[in-house]
Design an enzyme around this catalytic site. Structure first.
Site: not given
Length: 310
Positions: A179, A87, A73, A45
């Site tokens: 997310r 998010d 992550y 993103d």
């Protein structure tokens, strides 16, 4: 004095900066290298940062073999606030005081999110339902029925928690929306939550420690040192067993012609049926092939990667 042009096949591990789309990075690298065949493996993103594998030249032909890699992550979960995008870029939907959530509460809830999970893709995603991208429907104010997907959360570790923000280390399978994971954790805690920031630390064996910013790629290019930063096709396909063919068979492979397993000097019967790297006696990668593990059937050529691959 003529302008130097780097001709290279392989993958550059790029550190994507915040605010750029994955396509922006591809466009910048394409312009720098003056190479039309540039792609990426694993979209990030715009608000996320970290590892974005950039495929150059013939490497664009092996993207399908890289997409199954797991990903790692570092995610910051903000408790007490939900947004329409799950998010920090989205519109605030609800706000709740999260002060009642303890670290023990959080650790207990995280336990339930490890392992095989069912996850509903978010409306603000590029998933297609009925031929339409979900994010386009979401922007039009629509909610589309969509099916849950099976994902795997290999590791979900709490790194820090200050009562509002939790930093998580997440190792997950392809297709996982971090997310959505954060939003679901917030919901399970009863206070809601969203992904506040995200950094991708690793894609398969490609780690952030080796990642270059676009500016660093440009600097290496100017210094004529960029070639050493590429990972070769052979390195990228390391999970596929290597099969060495002789000179005569190599010519057949380069023309896409199946070759007999008899006479290659090694038995494939111990390997599970599937893809193999076909290499010549000098160790150069020629193609990706498939075999049926009986040791009798021909090795079929799936993709010729040519003699000059390395």
């Amino acid at each position: 004095m003529f302008e130097q042009r780097v001709s290279q096949d392989g993958v550059l591990i790029v550190h994507k900066e915040t605010g750029w789309t994955s396509h922006d990075v591809v466009a910048k690298i394409r312009a720098l290298l003056k190479e039309s065949k540039v792609g990426h493996a694993g979209t990030l993103d715009p608000s996320a940062t970290g590892v974005l594998p950039i495929l150059v030249g013939r490497a664009t032909r092996i993207a399908e073999y890289l997409v199954d890699w797991d990903k790692e992550y570092r995610a910051q979960l903000r408790l007490g606030e939900t947004t329409d995008t799950q998010d920090a870029t989205g519109r605030l939907l609800t706000s709740t005081d999260p002060s009642g959530v303890t670290e023990i509460n959080l650790q207990t809830v995280l336990t339930g999110f490890r392992g095989i999970q069912r996850q509903l893709p978010p409306m603000y995603s590029a998933v297609k339902v009925g031929g339409q991208r979900l994010y386009k429907a979401a922007r039009a104010g629509k909610t589309i029925d969509r099916a849950e997907r099976s994902i795997v959360i290999h590791t979900l570790e709490l790194m820090s928690f200050d009562g509002r923000d939790a930093t998580l280390r997440v190792v997950c399978s392809k297709g996982t929306y971090v997310r959505t994971l954060c939003a679901d954790i917030g919901q399970a805690l009863g206070v809601g939550g969203h992904l506040f920031s995200l950094e991708r630390r690793r894609v398969g064996p490609l780690s952030i420690e080796r990642a270059l910013t676009v500016e660093q790629v440009a600097s290496h290019l100017a210094a004529s040192t960029l070639a050493s930063q590429f990972l070769s096709l052979d390195e990228l396909l390391f999970e596929l067993p290597a099969v060495v063919v002789n000179e005569e068979q190599a010519e057949r492979v380069l023309h896409g012609t199946p070759v007999s397993q008899i006479g290659i000097g090694q038995s494939l019967s111990s390997l599970a049926a599937g893809n193999v790297r076909l290499k010549d006696e000098a160790g150069r990668l020629l193609a990706i092939g498939t075999h049926d593990r009986t040791g009798l059937g021909a090795i079929k050529v799936r993709k010729v990667l040519s003699l000059s691959s390395h």
